[in-house]
Design a protein around this motif. Structure first.
Motif, PDB file in Angstrom:
ATOM      1  N   VAL A 168      -9.394  -2.004   2.038  1.00 41.22           N
ATOM      2  CA  VAL A 168      -8.139  -2.555   1.509  1.00 41.22           C
ATOM      3  C   VAL A 168      -8.328  -3.117   0.097  1.00 41.22           C
ATOM      4  N   PHE A 210     -13.503  -2.364   6.919  1.00 36.79           N
ATOM      5  CA  PHE A 210     -12.042  -2.368   6.998  1.00 36.79           C
ATOM      6  C   PHE A 210     -11.469  -3.159   5.818  1.00 36.79           C
ATOM      7  N   LEU A 253       1.588   5.552  -1.290  1.00 34.15           N
ATOM      8  CA  LEU A 253       0.962   6.836  -1.573  1.00 34.15           C
ATOM      9  C   LEU A 253       1.897   7.618  -2.482  1.00 34.15           C
ATOM     10  N   ARG A 308       0.876  -1.148   0.000  1.00 35.07           N
ATOM     11  CA  ARG A 308       0.000   0.000   0.000  1.00 35.07           C
ATOM     12  C   ARG A 308       0.929   1.218   0.000  1.00 35.07           C
ATOM     13  N   ILE A 322      -1.204  -6.398   8.385  1.00 32.32           N
ATOM     14  CA  ILE A 322      -0.600  -5.197   7.823  1.00 32.32           C
ATOM     15  C   ILE A 322       0.781  -5.071   8.446  1.00 32.32           C
ATOM     16  N   ILE A 346       0.392  -5.526   2.871  1.00 37.27           N
ATOM     17  CA  ILE A 346      -0.881  -6.057   3.378  1.00 37.27           C
ATOM     18  C   ILE A 346      -1.147  -7.444   2.800  1.00 37.27           C
ATOM     19  N   LYS A 350      -6.259   7.316   8.648  1.00 35.91           N
ATOM     20  CA  LYS A 350      -6.483   6.870   7.259  1.00 35.91           C
ATOM     21  C   LYS A 350      -7.608   5.829   7.184  1.00 35.91           C
ATOM     22  N   THR A 363       2.948   0.337   3.692  1.00 31.17           N
ATOM     23  CA  THR A 363       2.628  -0.927   4.368  1.00 31.17           C
ATOM     24  C   THR A 363       2.591  -2.075   3.364  1.00 31.17           C
ATOM     25  N   LEU A 391       4.946   4.297  11.439  1.00 29.64           N
ATOM     26  CA  LEU A 391       3.705   5.066  11.574  1.00 29.64           C
ATOM     27  C   LEU A 391       3.289   5.054  13.036  1.00 29.64           C
TER      28      LEU A 391
HETATM   29  C1  HCC Z   1      -6.938   1.465   5.282  1.00 25.71           C
HETATM   30  C2  HCC Z   1      -6.285   2.651   5.104  1.00 25.71           C
HETATM   31  C3  HCC Z   1      -4.920   2.694   5.153  1.00 25.71           C
HETATM   32  C4  HCC Z   1      -4.202   1.547   5.384  1.00 25.71           C
HETATM   33  C5  HCC Z   1      -4.858   0.342   5.576  1.00 25.71           C
HETATM   34  C6  HCC Z   1      -6.242   0.315   5.514  1.00 25.71           C
HETATM   35  C7  HCC Z   1      -2.727   1.632   5.436  1.00 25.71           C
HETATM   36  C8  HCC Z   1      -2.258   2.945   5.824  1.00 25.71           C
HETATM   37  C9  HCC Z   1      -1.115   3.498   5.499  1.00 25.71           C
HETATM   38  O1  HCC Z   1      -4.139  -0.772   5.835  1.00 25.71           O
HETATM   39  C10 HCC Z   1      -0.801   4.887   5.852  1.00 25.71           C
HETATM   40  C11 HCC Z   1       0.095   5.560   5.053  1.00 25.71           C
HETATM   41  C12 HCC Z   1       0.470   6.859   5.328  1.00 25.71           C
HETATM   42  C13 HCC Z   1      -0.045   7.523   6.421  1.00 25.71           C
HETATM   43  C14 HCC Z   1      -0.938   6.855   7.247  1.00 25.71           C
HETATM   44  C15 HCC Z   1      -1.323   5.531   6.964  1.00 25.71           C
HETATM   45  O2  HCC Z   1      -2.026   0.694   5.195  1.00 25.71           O
HETATM   46  O3  HCC Z   1       0.320   8.804   6.682  1.00 25.71           O
HETATM   47  O4  HCC Z   1      -8.282   1.469   5.230  1.00 25.71           O
END
Ligand code: HCC
Length: 220
Positions: free
Chosen positions: A193, A189, A40, A38, A97, A52, A111, A50, A103
């Protein structure tokens, strides 16, 4: 009981997701449906936050076969309905995860909550029960810090409860630290994902490939 399909481990970045796992507070062995990163996009760079992995009970294979066996991995990957059938299926699910970037618990839940609330608002379900479940989730994560390599474990039970556990490495604890009895949170949840706007397209791709392979195997 359906026999466990023979599936392989997956490694995401350096983190191994074993082929099978027993979730916290469970007697069941689930198999790895798929796993992926996962990330960004931050100023044009894809930053991996992360890894997952999504696990399901063996019964998922028989449950999904009638509708999905004739479809390709590409069909499954792009089918909202396929992932809905996993999310809503009457079999236990588990998500691990593992953190790639450090974090804080608060960053993580902000998030998750944002995504779950968006799912509920678009489905027109956001009651006091969901608001309370969100508060409990925030509370459970509040004091946590997650260094790289540590993991969050989430069991999605068939009765709609979410069992949460934490580990310092990629192992899955036997004991949960909290149980949240809210079906909408338990479902959303997982939807956050691998659902329509799921945060891990890589995990969705992996699930589609592996499940389509299993559905095409000779029926057990
Ligand atoms: C979710 C939303 C986010 C994640 C998840 C399920 C996740 C989050 C990563 O597993 C993340 C990245 C950057 C940040 C904060 C969180 O993996 O600043 O529904």
């Amino acid at each position: 009981m359906a026999p466990l399909p023979s599936v392989s481990d997956l490694t995401v970045e350096e983190y191994v997701f074993p082929a099978t796992v027993t979730p916290p507070e469970s007697e069941k062995t689930l198999f790895l449906a798929g796993a992926g990163v996962r990330g960004l996009n931050i100023q044009g760079t894809f930053v991996k936050f992360t890894a997952i992995g999504v696990y399901v009970e063996a019964a998922a294979v028989d449950a999904l076969r009638p509708k999905w066996a004739s479809k390709s991995a590409d069909d499954l990957e792009t089918s909202e309905e396929f992932f809905k059938d996993i999310i809503n299926g009457a079999f236990e699910k588990f998500t691990r995860i593992t953190l790639i970037k450090p974090l804080r618990g608060e960053e993580y839940t902000s998030k998750v909550v944002e995504n779950c609330v968006a799912i509920w608002k678009s489905a027109g379900i956001y009651t006091d029960a969901e608001a309370q479940a969100v508060e409990k989730l925030k509370e459970v994560f509040k004091e946590q810090v997650f260094p790289p390599g540590s993991s969050i474990a989430m069991k999605h039970s068939t009765t709609g409860s979410l069992t949460i556990a934490f580990s310092k490495d990629t192992s899955v604890p036997e004991k949960g630290v909290a149980v949240i009895e809210n079906k909408a949170l338990t479902l959303s949840f997982l939807e956050s994902v691998i659902g329509k706007h799921g945060v891990s397209p890589a995990a969705k791709r992996s699930v589609a490939e592996r499940i389509s392979g299993l559905l095409k195997c000779a029926e057990a």
